[in-house]
Design an enzyme around this catalytic site. Sequence first.
Site, short mmCIF file in Angstrom:
data_model
loop_
_atom_site.label_atom_id
_atom_site.label_comp_id
_atom_site.label_asym_id
_atom_site.label_seq_id
_atom_site.Cartn_x
_atom_site.Cartn_y
_atom_site.Cartn_z
N ASP A 175 37.23 31.26 39.37
CA ASP A 175 37.80 32.27 40.25
C ASP A 175 36.72 33.06 41.00
OD1 ASP A 175 40.50 31.75 39.59
OD2 ASP A 175 40.16 32.71 37.66
N HIS A 189 35.12 33.07 29.79
CA HIS A 189 36.13 32.02 29.59
C HIS A 189 36.32 31.81 28.11
CE1 HIS A 189 38.24 28.20 30.03
NE2 HIS A 189 38.51 28.63 31.23
N GLY A 222 36.52 37.37 37.00
CA GLY A 222 35.77 36.21 37.48
C GLY A 222 34.62 35.82 36.55
N PHE A 223 34.50 36.54 35.44
CA PHE A 223 33.47 36.18 34.45
C PHE A 223 34.13 35.89 33.11
CE2 PHE A 223 30.84 38.34 37.53
CZ PHE A 223 29.65 37.63 37.48
N HIS A 254 44.16 35.35 33.85
CA HIS A 254 44.28 33.90 34.13
C HIS A 254 44.11 33.73 35.64
CE1 HIS A 254 45.32 29.79 33.63
NE2 HIS A 254 46.59 29.86 33.31
#
Length: 381
Positions: free
Chosen positions: A324, A273, A270-271, A234
């Site tokens: 992010d 979702h 950061g990749f 998260h």
Amino acid sequence: MTHPKMINPDYVPEPEKMNVKKGLEGAVIDQTSVSKVTPETNSLIYRGYPVDQLAQKCSFEQVAYLLWNNELPTQEELKQFENKERGYRTVSSEVAELIRLMPKTAHPMDVIRTAVSALGCQDPRIWDKNSNPDKALQLLAKIPTCVAIDIRRRKGQAPISPRTDLSIAENFFWMCFEALPQPEIVKAFDASLTLYAEHSFNASTFAARVITSTESDIYSATVGGIGALKGPLHGGANEAVMHMMLEISDPAQAEAWMKNALAQKKKVMGFGHRVYKYGDSRVPTMKKYLQIMSQIKNETRWITMYEALETVMVETKGIYPNLDFPAGPAYYLMGFEIEFFTPIFVMARTTGWSAHIIEQTSNNRIIRPLSEYTGTAERSL
Ligand code: COA
């Protein structure tokens, strides 16, 4: 008296016939009027307004007001709101001392979690739900002060008192560095706070709503939100992204690094979702501010690496960067220590959490899902 259904051995309660929704994927838990994510059109709206427009055209304060009041403030309403927030920025000497007493080995997320808990202990109105909007404003005002105290004490520096003549973004730079950066940097930071402010039923907001649903208090719900946000799947991802970029170090190595990571089936921070599958609606705006930061700081290493990593990931796996990914290097270029990236996320998301806490309180039912039991069948002693 025994209920007839209890003696029918074939009876299975209806929800237990449903498939287990691991990670609650696709489960609609409740209604909300705070924000909406539409993955098909790659959009995110706060109270109806697209987040990219809010980030570029409004201040974080205006966005906080919008999240809590459903409408953007008029000039007069904004002035009153800002004055009140600025008046709440100071924290008690006990809370400041508590932060200073925390081991420097503790992660700053653990420190801010503890500080918010202490703010709750000091609030005599802790059980008064009617004052939640005011408590939300106090949290918005005080959390940056707590984070800045922690930043400075780790460097052996005395805290700097908050100022009442500065915006939230400006004041945070002031409390951290005793200086204000150029307006473009303040704007990039302010926009990042707006982008991080709210995101429907994400894990930390859901945690905050679960806690609120038991009729617990806003501080407990916020502490729970912080605990959920800390995890690298998260909010903790913005820190992990920067550690990854520093490890890669040279943009020329990024392609090989990513191919190797994917070959080893590593999760690349950061990749990806849960909701967005074709790109995160917030990324283009934050990437623009990362580009601005790169120009201002005359440092293109991270944006070059960004492009290289993104290209391989999208081409190989069809997985896109999330917020992010640009936020991590942008904060790095702003001069913040990596371990404070997620506490900065807390400064922003406290607005969304409070909006959801207030919404949950206004129409509450305890959140209590079911589980499918896979343990040992019933037996006798
Ligand atoms: N790197 C590599 N592969 C990834 C990936 C990543 N960051 N994110 C997802 N995938 C892959 C999974 O390995 C899985 O592949 P498989 O079907 O071959 O097993 C597939 O994509 C689906 O991923 P899954 O883990 O089921 O998605 P999720 O919805 O449960 O998890 C995240 C979503 C965000 C937790 C996940 O994408 C992730 O861990 N990302 C990295 C952490 C991060 O950046 N978090 C911030 C979110 S805003």
